[in-house]
Design an enzyme around this catalytic site. Sequence first.
Site, short mmCIF file in Angstrom:
data_model
loop_
_atom_site.label_atom_id
_atom_site.label_comp_id
_atom_site.label_asym_id
_atom_site.label_seq_id
_atom_site.Cartn_x
_atom_site.Cartn_y
_atom_site.Cartn_z
N TYR A 1 0.85 -1.20 0.00
CA TYR A 1 0.00 0.00 0.00
C TYR A 1 0.89 1.26 0.00
O TYR A 1 0.67 2.19 -0.78
CB TYR A 1 -0.94 0.00 1.21
N LYS B 1 1.26 4.37 -2.80
CA LYS B 1 1.05 5.80 -2.51
C LYS B 1 2.34 6.59 -2.77
O LYS B 1 2.27 7.75 -3.18
CB LYS B 1 0.53 6.00 -1.09
P1 NDP Z 1 -13.41 4.33 1.06
O1 NDP Z 1 -13.18 2.86 1.11
O2 NDP Z 1 -14.47 4.90 1.91
O3 NDP Z 1 -13.65 4.78 -0.46
C1 NDP Z 1 -12.89 4.25 -1.52
C2 NDP Z 1 -13.60 4.55 -2.83
O4 NDP Z 1 -12.79 4.00 -3.89
C3 NDP Z 1 -14.97 3.92 -2.92
O5 NDP Z 1 -15.88 4.86 -3.46
C4 NDP Z 1 -14.78 2.76 -3.90
O6 NDP Z 1 -15.96 2.61 -4.69
C5 NDP Z 1 -13.64 3.28 -4.77
N1 NDP Z 1 -12.92 2.21 -5.45
C6 NDP Z 1 -12.17 1.23 -4.91
N2 NDP Z 1 -11.72 0.40 -5.87
C7 NDP Z 1 -12.21 0.88 -7.05
C8 NDP Z 1 -12.12 0.47 -8.41
N3 NDP Z 1 -11.43 -0.62 -8.77
N4 NDP Z 1 -12.74 1.20 -9.34
C9 NDP Z 1 -13.45 2.30 -9.01
N5 NDP Z 1 -13.59 2.73 -7.76
C10 NDP Z 1 -12.97 2.03 -6.79
O7 NDP Z 1 -11.99 4.98 1.41
P2 NDP Z 1 -11.46 6.50 1.43
O8 NDP Z 1 -12.53 7.44 1.06
O9 NDP Z 1 -10.76 6.67 2.70
O10 NDP Z 1 -10.36 6.41 0.28
C11 NDP Z 1 -10.28 7.31 -0.79
C12 NDP Z 1 -8.83 7.54 -1.15
O11 NDP Z 1 -8.16 8.18 -0.06
C13 NDP Z 1 -8.03 6.26 -1.45
O12 NDP Z 1 -7.19 6.50 -2.55
C14 NDP Z 1 -7.19 6.08 -0.18
O13 NDP Z 1 -6.02 5.38 -0.43
C15 NDP Z 1 -6.94 7.53 0.20
N6 NDP Z 1 -6.57 7.77 1.59
C16 NDP Z 1 -7.39 7.34 2.61
C17 NDP Z 1 -7.01 7.57 3.93
C18 NDP Z 1 -7.81 7.07 5.08
O14 NDP Z 1 -7.26 7.01 6.21
N7 NDP Z 1 -9.08 6.74 4.90
C19 NDP Z 1 -5.78 8.31 4.24
C20 NDP Z 1 -5.00 8.67 3.09
C21 NDP Z 1 -5.40 8.42 1.83
P3 NDP Z 1 -16.60 1.22 -5.15
O15 NDP Z 1 -16.26 0.21 -4.11
O16 NDP Z 1 -18.06 1.51 -5.26
O17 NDP Z 1 -15.97 0.96 -6.47
C1 8X3 Z 2 -4.20 5.78 4.67
C2 8X3 Z 2 -3.48 6.22 5.89
O1 8X3 Z 2 -1.69 5.54 7.59
O2 8X3 Z 2 -3.44 3.91 7.07
O3 8X3 Z 2 -3.49 6.10 3.52
O4 8X3 Z 2 -1.70 4.37 5.49
S1 8X3 Z 2 -2.53 4.95 6.52
#
Ligand code: NDP
Ligand code: 8X3
Length: 255
Positions: free
Chosen positions: A156, A160
């Site tokens: 992961y 990133k």
């Molecule tokens: P969620 O799991 O709540 O949302 C993830 C979204 O990505 C969903 O809408 C899902 O939609 C979509 N998704 C996943 N796989 C696919 C795919 N193959 N095609 C299209 N859509 C896809 O997580 P977050 O909102 O937290 O995550 C959003 C972004 O933020 C990610 O890139 C994550 O790495 C990043 N992030 C998150 C952090 C956290 O702590 N939550 C911190 C730092 C970064 P569906 O399943 O309907 O396809």
């Molecule tokens: C999501 C935040 O710290 O779980 O990107 O990797 S962490």
Amino acid sequence: MNNLQNKTALITGATSGIGKATAIALAKMNVNLILTGRRKDRLKELKKELLSNYDIKINIFTLDVTNQEEVQKKISHSTIKQNIDILLNNAGLALGMGKIDEGDIADWEGMIDTNIKGLLYISRVVIPHMRENNKGHIINLGSIAGEMTYPGGNVYCATKHAVHALSESMNIDLVGTNIRVSTIAPGAVETEFSNVRFHGDEQKANKVYEGYTPLSADDIADLIVYILNAPDHVNIQYAKIMPTAQRNPYTLHRD
Ligand code: NDP
Ligand code: 8X3
């Protein structure tokens, strides 16, 4: 000041978490939306909710960013691609937290295909039109995992790190245009992220956010709106946002 009025944003992963919160925040700014994700029912629900509150245009369609043919076909539709002012490359996920010698290969592939290849597939279709129009703003969802690795974060974190590198590369390759590229690097945000990472194990997922106040998806959406709304000559290239209780992936104060 609203510089976003009547613009159009394409959001990947709008069915949950940060993508969904940003769709709502942009609707409030009068931005027309193209909302995508794999879960159709959620897209339909969100469209209905937004249309009952805001006078904007909304286009929804299911899109799996890992499927290059599907991305090409669905985004290349001329009425869609010609109108994108804002691209939020948000779709992403973590799968598992196994040590490098124990990791599940399917999980690794899922993360690489979604977080790196998916982002590239979408960007490859959208950016040529932004270049043609000499305008646009791309926001890539990075992470503090893209700055620093942590135990079990291996693949992961690598994906990133790649997002951060690609974001920097986009900025370099687009110099001389009016297209801006921004990377957002959040710490812990309470969304469905940990449920997905732990394959639906609620107990494990909830533990991630115990004993402190994590960021909410709305906190990230606020930041995204701020970055997008900056005047055209201002390009906020990198924004790191953490809960006050967290200072880096390891340094987290729990009550
Ligand atoms: P969620 O799991 O709540 O949302 C993830 C979204 O990505 C969903 O809408 C899902 O939609 C979509 N998704 C996943 N796989 C696919 C795919 N193959 N095609 C299209 N859509 C896809 O997580 P977050 O909102 O937290 O995550 C959003 C972004 O933020 C990610 O890139 C994550 O790495 C990043 N992030 C998150 C952090 C956290 O702590 N939550 C911190 C730092 C970064 P569906 O399943 O309907 O396809
Ligand atoms: C999501 C935040 O710290 O779980 O990107 O990797 S962490």
